[in-house]
Scaffold this motif. Structure first.
Motif, short mmCIF file in Angstrom:
data_model
loop_
_atom_site.label_atom_id
_atom_site.label_comp_id
_atom_site.label_asym_id
_atom_site.label_seq_id
_atom_site.Cartn_x
_atom_site.Cartn_y
_atom_site.Cartn_z
N ARG A 1 0.84 -1.18 0.00
CA ARG A 1 0.00 0.00 0.00
C ARG A 1 0.88 1.24 0.00
N MET A 2 0.30 2.32 -0.43
CA MET A 2 1.02 3.59 -0.45
C MET A 2 0.22 4.59 0.36
N PRO A 3 0.88 5.40 1.09
CA PRO A 3 2.30 5.27 1.43
C PRO A 3 2.52 4.08 2.36
N PRO A 4 3.72 3.57 2.36
CA PRO A 4 4.00 2.40 3.20
C PRO A 4 4.01 2.76 4.69
N PRO A 5 3.77 1.79 5.55
CA PRO A 5 3.87 2.04 7.00
C PRO A 5 5.27 2.54 7.33
N PRO A 6 5.42 3.38 8.28
CA PRO A 6 4.50 3.72 9.35
C PRO A 6 3.59 4.89 9.02
N TYR A 7 3.60 5.36 7.78
CA TYR A 7 2.75 6.48 7.41
C TYR A 7 1.30 6.02 7.29
N PRO A 8 0.36 6.91 7.63
CA PRO A 8 -1.05 6.52 7.56
C PRO A 8 -1.51 6.39 6.11
N ALA A 9 -2.50 5.53 5.90
CA ALA A 9 -3.07 5.36 4.56
C ALA A 9 -3.75 6.64 4.12
N LEU A 10 -3.84 6.82 2.81
CA LEU A 10 -4.52 8.00 2.28
C LEU A 10 -6.01 7.93 2.61
N PRO A 11 -6.62 9.10 2.83
CA PRO A 11 -8.07 9.11 3.09
C PRO A 11 -8.84 8.58 1.87
N THR A 12 -9.99 8.03 2.12
CA THR A 12 -10.84 7.47 1.06
C THR A 12 -11.15 8.51 -0.01
N GLU A 13 -11.37 9.77 0.40
CA GLU A 13 -11.68 10.85 -0.55
C GLU A 13 -10.50 11.09 -1.49
N THR A 14 -9.30 11.04 -0.98
CA THR A 14 -8.10 11.26 -1.81
C THR A 14 -7.93 10.12 -2.79
N ILE A 15 -8.14 8.90 -2.35
CA ILE A 15 -8.04 7.74 -3.23
C ILE A 15 -9.08 7.84 -4.35
N ALA A 16 -10.29 8.25 -4.01
CA ALA A 16 -11.35 8.41 -5.01
C ALA A 16 -10.99 9.50 -6.02
N MET A 17 -10.40 10.59 -5.55
CA MET A 17 -10.00 11.68 -6.43
C MET A 17 -8.91 11.21 -7.39
N VAL A 18 -7.92 10.47 -6.91
CA VAL A 18 -6.84 9.95 -7.77
C VAL A 18 -7.42 8.96 -8.78
N ARG A 19 -8.32 8.10 -8.33
CA ARG A 19 -8.95 7.14 -9.24
C ARG A 19 -9.70 7.86 -10.36
N LYS A 20 -10.46 8.88 -10.01
CA LYS A 20 -11.21 9.65 -11.00
C LYS A 20 -10.26 10.33 -11.98
N TRP A 21 -9.16 10.90 -11.48
CA TRP A 21 -8.16 11.55 -12.32
C TRP A 21 -7.60 10.54 -13.33
N ILE A 22 -7.29 9.34 -12.88
CA ILE A 22 -6.76 8.30 -13.77
C ILE A 22 -7.81 7.91 -14.80
N GLU A 23 -9.04 7.72 -14.38
CA GLU A 23 -10.13 7.35 -15.29
C GLU A 23 -10.39 8.42 -16.34
N GLN A 24 -10.10 9.68 -16.02
CA GLN A 24 -10.31 10.78 -16.96
C GLN A 24 -9.09 10.99 -17.86
N GLY A 25 -8.11 10.13 -17.77
CA GLY A 25 -6.96 10.22 -18.67
C GLY A 25 -5.68 10.70 -18.02
N ALA A 26 -5.67 10.93 -16.73
CA ALA A 26 -4.48 11.35 -15.99
C ALA A 26 -3.79 12.53 -16.67
N LYS A 27 -4.57 13.52 -17.06
CA LYS A 27 -4.02 14.70 -17.73
C LYS A 27 -3.39 15.64 -16.72
N ASN A 28 -2.43 16.42 -17.20
CA ASN A 28 -1.74 17.38 -16.35
C ASN A 28 -2.52 18.70 -16.36
N ASN A 29 -3.70 18.68 -15.79
CA ASN A 29 -4.55 19.86 -15.73
C ASN A 29 -4.45 20.50 -14.35
N ALA A 30 -4.53 21.81 -14.34
CA ALA A 30 -4.57 22.52 -13.06
C ALA A 30 -6.00 22.48 -12.56
#
Length: 124
Positions: A1-30
């Motif tokens: 998992r990322m980030p690896p222990p001992p760091y805490p896992a990413l919040p569910t909202e952040t994971i969802a946002m990254v997933r959506k970004w990837i699904e939309q083509g992972a474009k370098n948009n601001a």
């Protein structure tokens, strides 16, 4: 998992946002809040001139303006706005020299503000 222990896992909202970004083509948009784009009651002094100063006047200023186009004054901007070259260039439309020539160009908000300012009578 990322980030690896001992760091805490990413919040569910952040994971969802990254997933959506990837699904939309992972474009370098601001990230932009397009709802905050004001296109009403625009003036040259308050809205257009700062935009021209930040993005255009480096090449299209008063001293030896590129292509003879001076975008540092209201009259200079009105000239290219009236003949359609301003919107054509910043929108990177076919048949116009795209401006700025390098990079992504103006944001869609800035382009919409230019169009609105023109349609509202190019107020000083």
């Amino acid at each position: 998992r990322m980030p690896p222990p001992p760091y805490p896992a990413l919040p569910t909202e952040t994971i969802a946002m990254v997933r959506k970004w990837i699904e939309q083509g992972a474009k370098n948009n601001a990230c932009r809040d397009t709802s905050a784009c004001d296109t009403l009651n625009l003036s040259f002094a308050t809205h257009i001139q700062p935009m021209m100063q930040a993005n255009c006047v480096g090449c299209h200023g008063a001293n030896n303006p590129s292509a003879g186009i001076n975008l540092s004054t209201l009259s200079g901007v009105r000239t290219v706005a009236t003949n359609g070259k301003l919107v054509g260039a910043v929108s990177k439309q076919a048949g116009f020299v795209p401006m700025p020539p390098a990079g992504n160009g103006l944001s869609s908000c800035h382009i919409n503000q230019i169009k609105s300012w023109i349609n509202q009578g190019m107020q000083p």
